[in-house]
Design an enzyme around this catalytic site. Structure first.
Site, PDB file in Angstrom:
ATOM      1  N   ASP A   1       1.560  -3.760  -6.030  1.00 13.26           N
ATOM      2  CA  ASP A   1       0.662  -4.466  -5.081  1.00 13.26           C
ATOM      3  C   ASP A   1      -0.864  -4.063  -5.291  1.00 13.26           C
ATOM      4  OD1 ASP A   1       1.929  -6.219  -3.262  1.00 13.26           O
ATOM      5  OD2 ASP A   1       2.637  -4.166  -1.928  1.00 13.26           O
TER       6      ASP A   1
ATOM      7  N   GLN B   1       7.439  -2.474   1.432  1.00 11.38           N
ATOM      8  CA  GLN B   1       6.998  -3.574   2.489  1.00 11.38           C
ATOM      9  C   GLN B   1       6.392  -2.938   3.549  1.00 11.38           C
ATOM     10  OE1 GLN B   1       7.512  -7.074   1.601  1.00 11.38           O
ATOM     11  NE2 GLN B   1       6.038  -7.162   3.388  1.00 11.38           N
TER      12      GLN B   1
ATOM     13  N   LYS C   1      11.149 -12.329  -1.937  1.00 10.69           N
ATOM     14  CA  LYS C   1      10.710 -11.693  -3.231  1.00 10.69           C
ATOM     15  C   LYS C   1      11.956 -11.492  -4.120  1.00 10.69           C
ATOM     16  CE  LYS C   1       6.766  -9.535  -1.177  1.00 10.69           C
ATOM     17  NZ  LYS C   1       6.207  -8.224  -0.151  1.00 10.69           N
TER      18      LYS C   1
END
Length: 300
Positions: free
Chosen positions: A121, A98, A54
């Site tokens: 997200d 994460q 990422k």
């Protein structure tokens, strides 16, 4: 019939090109650099790989990348203090933590702590509610990427019968909402659905997100249907040698590809779209924070 293979890797590259182009315009015309912050707690090997990937792609499209690595025994108070700092930082437009995190931390509480306007997200209750209500939201990346692939393949989805196999908050539910938003007739099915093969067989669009290796078989698929396989499962592959494994989806690819009109492979289908849509969501969040027009084709 042999299905057309939907190349998610190639399409994701196109999305990243669009993101990079819009980042350049934001810098040149508005003096703004979109920023994405990623928080990693602990030493989970898979999470470390994802975070590196990422970060690399964030920099490649011209965004600012902020990585915060915390010890596995970090307290909730310390983690929340960092999230609060990122929420208040105008240089940060997107925040994600994460997952998974160590057991002493509550993932739902972490998501709730992130400003919904920076929740790239798309996991917060606020963004889920906005999506369900047809309002502007930041959308979970995997469903968003799946919708992009469907639109690219089929054009208008209006009037098509769609079955989503899976009811998770991460994929199944937001996927169903997105398909409803594109005027599909939507059924949410799952492992306990009665006569599941018959339900799936009526669908023009099948999105498999149930988390069971090769559960959806070719005989379940309507001839010519478009199949989006969200599953990523690692199974034993003795044919490759002792201790070897391979990745498969939730769809039995070989049998489904013999019937479907188009299908995503695993790997190389939906997976690459997830990070591409994370970058797209960061651009969207940046534009909304600054009262600017949102980039065309990167959101819904």
């Amino acid at each position: 019939m042999t299905a057309q293979i939907i190349d998610g890797k190639a399409f994701a590259a196109t999305v990243r090109e669009k993101v990079a182009s819009h980042v350049t315009r934001l810098k040149e015309e508005n003096g703004i650099t979109p920023g994405l912050a990623v928080v990693l707690v602990g030493e989970d090997p898979a999470s470390q790989v994802y975070v590196r990937s990422k970060g690399k792609m964030t920099v490649e499209v011209g965004m600012s990348s902020f990585e915060h690595k915390l010890d596995a025994d970090v307290s909730e108070a310390e983690l929340f203090a960092l999230i609060d700092k990122l929420n208040a930082d105008p240089a940060v437009h997107g925040i994600l933590c994460q997952f998974p995190v160590p057991d002493h931390l509550d993932e739902r509480a972490i998501v709730a702590r992130i400003d919904p306007a920076k929740d790239v997200d798309g996991l917060s209750v606020t963004n889920a509610g906005r999506l369900a209500a047809g309002q502007a939201a930041l959308i979970s990346c995997t469903p968003l990427g799946s919708l992009m692939l469907l639109r690219d393949r089929l054009g208008s989805l209006s009037g098509l019968n769609a079955v989503v196999v899976g009811r998770s908050n991460l994929v199944g539910k937001p996927m169903a909402q997105l398909l409803l938003g594109d005027s599909c007739t939507v059924t949410i099915a799952h492992s306990r659905t009665k006569d599941l093969p018959d339900v799936v067989r009526r669908a023009d669009i099948v999105v498999a997100a149930v988390g069971r290796p090769e559960m959806v078989r070719g005989e379940w698929i309507k001839e010519g249907a478009t199949v989006i396989d969200v599953g990523i499962n690692r199974i034993d592959a003795p044919e490759r040698g002792e201790g070897k494994t391979r990745l498969v989806g939730d769809v039995h690819f070989q049998s489904a590809a013999a019937v479907a009109g188009a299908i995503t492979p695993v790997p190389g289908g939906v997976g690459p779209m997830t990070i591409a849509c994370l970058l797209a969501n960061t651009i969207t969040a940046c534009c909304r924070a600054n009262g600017l027009e949102e980039p065309e084709g990167l959101t819904v």
